[in-house]
Enzyme design. Structure first.
Site, PDB file in Angstrom:
ATOM      1  N   GLU A   1     -27.762  40.515  30.479  1.00 24.15           N
ATOM      2  CA  GLU A   1     -26.797  41.591  30.616  1.00 24.15           C
ATOM      3  C   GLU A   1     -27.453  42.970  30.694  1.00 24.15           C
ATOM      4  O   GLU A   1     -27.233  43.829  29.833  1.00 24.15           O
ATOM      5  CB  GLU A   1     -25.770  41.529  29.475  1.00 24.15           C
ATOM      6  CG  GLU A   1     -24.960  40.243  29.508  1.00 24.15           C
ATOM      7  CD  GLU A   1     -23.836  40.176  28.484  1.00 24.15           C
ATOM      8  OE1 GLU A   1     -23.736  41.088  27.648  1.00 24.15           O
ATOM      9  OE2 GLU A   1     -23.057  39.200  28.528  1.00 24.15           O
TER      10      GLU A   1
ATOM     11  N   GLU B   1     -23.313  32.389  30.962  1.00 23.43           N
ATOM     12  CA  GLU B   1     -22.435  32.358  29.797  1.00 23.43           C
ATOM     13  C   GLU B   1     -21.001  32.312  30.299  1.00 23.43           C
ATOM     14  O   GLU B   1     -20.659  32.990  31.267  1.00 23.43           O
ATOM     15  CB  GLU B   1     -22.602  33.610  28.916  1.00 23.43           C
ATOM     16  CG  GLU B   1     -23.959  33.767  28.267  1.00 23.43           C
ATOM     17  CD  GLU B   1     -24.043  35.050  27.429  1.00 23.43           C
ATOM     18  OE1 GLU B   1     -22.976  35.671  27.166  1.00 23.43           O
ATOM     19  OE2 GLU B   1     -25.156  35.442  27.050  1.00 23.43           O
TER      20      GLU B   1
END
Length: 697
Positions: A309, A429
């Site tokens: 991220e 994810e």
């Protein structure tokens, strides 16, 4: 993910259909001094309704080849829809796969591999024969022996020097083999150490259990910030590196593909790149050089992910963010490749900005892939669903068209930007942000099951590999049991098939008086309805229920019998069964209208006495006297479940949280509580400074 938020699959319908085709044919020499021969292994690695994935290995058993074309005819009229490591042309059922610029040569006894996705209608019969450069493959060659001069194929022992142009592997096949995947969340990424966020130490038995449940890969998020020395060497603590290596080795020993990364480093120090690019770059390079060196000779089933991220502070906007991320991703690929060994062709995984699936993020990463021209790369994004549904705010209580279109739109963009161009994608994810065993009730179970079923299906048909985020909310790692077996069953079924669902998994009946019949809408999802069952007893169609199209009606007589003594809460559970997938459970719940009472308190502690009487809370609205939204997230009257309000069914209370009052003006606020039975209660509160009073309306 920022795992301080405690919670955080494409899996093709893997049939394990492997067809080895070493067919007989006529072998003819190219010239008086050359001989041709070949063997082909054609493997269907995944198949679903109307589509499939295949892998093809071509072994040259004749003289060395420079430039190749493999041709075959599909016996059932299948079509190739996309391919990787080859260029495909088709004419009807006839297909020709040709070399690309990087795999032109096939030495004697060497093998070249490619893969493709295809479509089928009535059948998916394997091709009966193949020709390589016009010669029928037989599995062996005749004629003059190959020249004893050195083979142009790579040495079987990797050179320690960096390869200037990595030998292509099969990134698409590698990523396809990884589905489904599972995250060892809130563990090696926890700060400051492995057990700091509530999970036990990882054991090989736990990894073996994950593998036994059907998972093919494991993502091991790792935060390195607290486990290395100072500049300039940034030497990783030996004990920490050994622990990482131990868990990686255990995972590989269990047959799992493994993905490791820099995880919370993304927001701890990598995000400061714009203001201190030299320091961040040096630290980033030092860490990845040590990690890559440690695992240089590890199995190719180990993959590296550059950053989790990625995000940056102090930039001028997305254009600069994209430039910075491109710099770091490019540096990551360069330095890993330079370490040689298996790293020269190891699959490396690159994220979008924020690991987000918006088109601008995807296009920026695609530009990085175009400039790197490295065939052993994969892209990654994360997916936590439509935000209002993921956290239960703004009335997002159901798996509705907003949730589904957000899912389909994201997966379509990812497929069209990467997969359709031969670049594999890992949904590194996925889950819903606030599905968590420690905060029950935020997401209604049946609505969550619909989400799980849809994610599995839509990822699978788009050839996306998913890795569920599990920070302990799915698998109880202490007991090695699923916290909700039905949730896992739905998730697992979605890896290979579809399951039917319904408009609800709850049927509320009155605690007393006549119980009317009730109608649910079936979501067939390509299945056919087979009937209803309670335990081992089948309910009787026409007596207990009727079906008209997708309308399922439970009769008054059946509901009265199932409700039994009508104690508050769940009286019985029945199952709707379909032609495939897992059954859909329906709870028969007795309830009366909830009630509330007056209360006094403060903004730090305000509790509304609430008699739930078998009902359950879905959401809460808050409005000022003029009808405008009150409290946080003032763009919606519907507040966030648990963060702003929280029911306690055993204590018969609803608590309004300090975070709610922090953004409430003094004066009167009308609250509307929505329950899953469809009932509503209104309640008035008046805030004056830190004092709060409440009364029924």
């Amino acid at each position: 993910m920022h795992s301080l938020r405690t919670v955080r699959l494409r899996i093709g319908a893997v049939l394990g259909v492997v067809v080895a085709l070493l067919t007989a044919g006529t072998l003819t020499a190219v010239t008086a001094q050359a001989a041709a021969g070949c063997g082909v292994t054609y493997t269907v690695t995944a198949q679903w309704s109307g589509g499939f994935t295949a892998n093809v290995n071509v072994t040259n058993t004749g003289d060395p080849i420079n430039g190749w074309r493999l041709a075959w005819t599909f016996p059932s009229g299948q079509q190739v829809t996309q391919a990787w490591n080859t260029t495909v042309t088709s004419s009807g059922a006839q297909v020709t796969a040709a070399n690309t610029s990087w795999n032109t040569a096939i030495a004697t006894n060497a093998t070249v591999s490619f893969g493709f996705n295809g479509s089928w209608t009535s059948a998916n019969t394997a091709p009966a024969s193949f020709t390589l450069n016009g010669f029928t493959c037989t599995g062996g060659g005749t004629g003059p022996s190959p020249s004893p001069s050195p083979s142009p194929s790579p040495s079987p022992s990797p050179s320690p020097s960096p390869s200037p142009s990595p030998r292509p592997g099969d990134a698409m096949a590698t990523v396809a083999a990884m589905r489904p995947g599972w995250n060892l969340g809130n563990t090696l990424d926890a700060i400051p150490d492995e057990t700091a966020w509530g999970n036990p130490l990882t054991t090989q038995a736990m990894l073996r259990h994950v593998r036994s449940q059907g998972y093919k890969s494991i993502r091991i998020p790792i935060t390195w910030s607290n486990h290395h020395g100072p500049a300039p060497a940034y030497t990783i603590d030996a004990a920490w590196l050994n622990r990482v290596r131990q868990i990686v080795d255990w995972s590989l020993a269990e047959g799992l593909y493994v993905l490791i990364n820099l995880h919370h480093d993304s927001w701890q120090w990598i995000n400061t790149y714009p203001a201190d690019s030299t320091t961040v770059t040096n630290r980033y390079i030092a860490l990845w050089r040590q990690i890559a060196g440690t695992f240089r000779d590890s199995s190719p089933k180990l993959l590296f992910e550059s950053i989790n991220e990625p995000q940056f502070t102090g930039t001028s906007g997305d254009d600069q963010n994209y430039q910075v991320l491109n710099t770091l991703n490019t540096e990551f690929v360069r330095l890993v490749r330079q370490t040689g060994g298996a790293n020269a062709t190891r699959v490396l995984v690159l994220p979008t900005l924020y690991t987000n699936g918006d088109q601008g993020r995807l296009d920026a990463l695609r530009s990085t892939f175009d400039s790197l021209r490295d065939p052993n790369l994969a892209a990654t994004v994360h997916f936590y669903g439509w935000w209002p549904f993921s956290v239960n705010i703004a009335g997002g209580t159901r798996y509705d068209s907003n949730v589904e279109q957000d899912l389909i739109g994201t997966f379509d963009r990812v497929r069209d930007t990467f997969v359709s161009r031969g670049i594999p994608v890992i949904i590194g994810e996925w889950a819903l942000l606030n599905w968590d065993h420690t905060r029950p009730g935020i997401i209604e179970r049946g609505e969550f099951l619909k989400f799980l079923e849809a994610v599995g299906y839509h990822a699978r048909v788009r050839n996306l590999t998913t890795m569920v985020w599990d920070a302990g909310q799915f698998l109880n790692r202490a007991t090695l049991q699923w916290r909700d077996q039905g949730v896992f069953d739905m998730m697992k079924a979605s890896w290979t098939t579809r399951s039917g669902t319904a408009s609800t998994d709850q049927v509320y009946v009155p605690h007393s008086g006549t119980i009317p019949g009730q109608t649910l809408t079936l979501n067939l999802n390509g299945t056919t309805f087979q009937g209803l069952r309670q335990g081992t007893t089948n309910l009787v169609q026409g007596t207990d229920y009727t079906v008209s199209g997708t309308s399922l009606t439970l009769t008054s007589a059946a509901l009265t019998r199932l409700a039994g003594n009508r104690a508050y809460g769940v009286n019985a559970t029945i199952e709707a069964r379909f032609s495939q997938g897992v059954p859909w459970q329906i709870s028969i719940i007795s309830s009366d209208p909830p009630s509330q009472a007056a209360a006094t308190g403060t903004t730090s502690s305000f509790v509304i006495p609430t008699q739930f009487r078998g009902d359950q809370l879905a959401t809460m609205e808050a409005k000022y006297a003029d009808g405008s939204p009150a409290g946080p997230a003032n763009w919606t009257p519907y507040k966030q479940f648990w963060d702003h309000f929280q029911p306690d069914y055993s204590a018969n209370t609803i608590t309004l949280k300090p975070d709610f009052f922090a953004e409430v003006n003094d004066g009167r606020v009308t609250l509307t509580f929505h329950f899953w039975s469809g009932r509503q209660l209104t309640y008035s509160i008046t805030k004056s400074g830190t004092t709060v009073t409440g009364a029924t309306t």
